[in-house]
Write an enzyme that holds these catalytic residues in place. Sequence first.
Site, PDB file in Angstrom:
ATOM      1  N   ALA A   1       0.053 -31.462  12.655  1.00 52.42           N
ATOM      2  CA  ALA A   1      -1.419 -31.422  12.671  1.00 52.42           C
ATOM      3  C   ALA A   1      -1.914 -30.049  13.104  1.00 52.42           C
ATOM      4  O   ALA A   1      -2.850 -29.497  12.520  1.00 52.42           O
ATOM      5  CB  ALA A   1      -1.967 -32.509  13.580  1.00 52.42           C
ATOM      6  N   TYR A   2      -1.296 -29.495  14.123  1.00 49.82           N
ATOM      7  CA  TYR A   2      -1.710 -28.180  14.625  1.00 49.82           C
ATOM      8  C   TYR A   2      -1.483 -27.088  13.582  1.00 49.82           C
ATOM      9  O   TYR A   2      -2.390 -26.331  13.260  1.00 49.82           O
ATOM     10  CB  TYR A   2      -0.961 -27.846  15.921  1.00 49.82           C
ATOM     11  CG  TYR A   2      -1.250 -26.455  16.413  1.00 49.82           C
ATOM     12  CD1 TYR A   2      -2.482 -26.154  16.991  1.00 49.82           C
ATOM     13  CD2 TYR A   2      -0.304 -25.446  16.297  1.00 49.82           C
ATOM     14  CE1 TYR A   2      -2.763 -24.871  17.435  1.00 49.82           C
ATOM     15  CE2 TYR A   2      -0.575 -24.163  16.747  1.00 49.82           C
ATOM     16  CZ  TYR A   2      -1.807 -23.884  17.312  1.00 49.82           C
ATOM     17  OH  TYR A   2      -2.081 -22.608  17.749  1.00 49.82           O
ATOM     18  N   THR A   3      -0.256 -27.004  13.060  1.00 54.70           N
ATOM     19  CA  THR A   3       0.027 -25.922  12.109  1.00 54.70           C
ATOM     20  C   THR A   3      -0.770 -26.082  10.821  1.00 54.70           C
ATOM     21  O   THR A   3      -1.203 -25.084  10.246  1.00 54.70           O
ATOM     22  CB  THR A   3       1.540 -25.799  11.808  1.00 54.70           C
ATOM     23  OG1 THR A   3       2.033 -27.034  11.282  1.00 54.70           O
ATOM     24  CG2 THR A   3       2.324 -25.411  13.044  1.00 54.70           C
TER      25      THR A   3
END
Length: 181
Positions: free
Chosen positions: A98-100
Amino acid sequence: MMNLHGQNILITGAQAVSALVAALPPIHALLNIAGGFAVGVMGHDPDDAQWDAMFQRNVATLCSVIKAVVPGMKERKAGCIVNVGALSALHGSASMSAYTASKSVVMNLTESLATELGPEGIRVNAVLPSIIDTPANRQAMPLANPGDWVRPDDIANVMCFLMSKQSRAIQGALIPVTGGR
């Protein structure tokens, strides 16, 4: 989060951002530093909570502010936008999907905006920090060596350079800021 006269103000939603920007004097430089980090979600995880949180914090906030600020910059035919991507988002990483993914959107949006807004006299670039030496990261990774991390003031220095006239030839760049490690 916006800093107004030394006070941090949390604003959410495009209408709230637009109203705040309309009340401010002309904005010549925009530093999009709001964002967040989370680890733990796999790309196939059916739980949308972390995906939603990462895209809200890293993409939606950036888009709301850009939409509110760019019309004034276009009117003046001048401006500078510096976004914060992430070095780790150059490649997918396990448990950081989700972050990347959200930071990849920030980076691609930076390149798109640079192409779209360059002819309008607006420069758009991004910094890509590695792990930032913050109290939260020190607490989350107590066994790591923070000497290998980038200091917040080093990121700020690069961002200030990107706002300066000395960087007028830089457009659409994704600049790694790693603390030299």
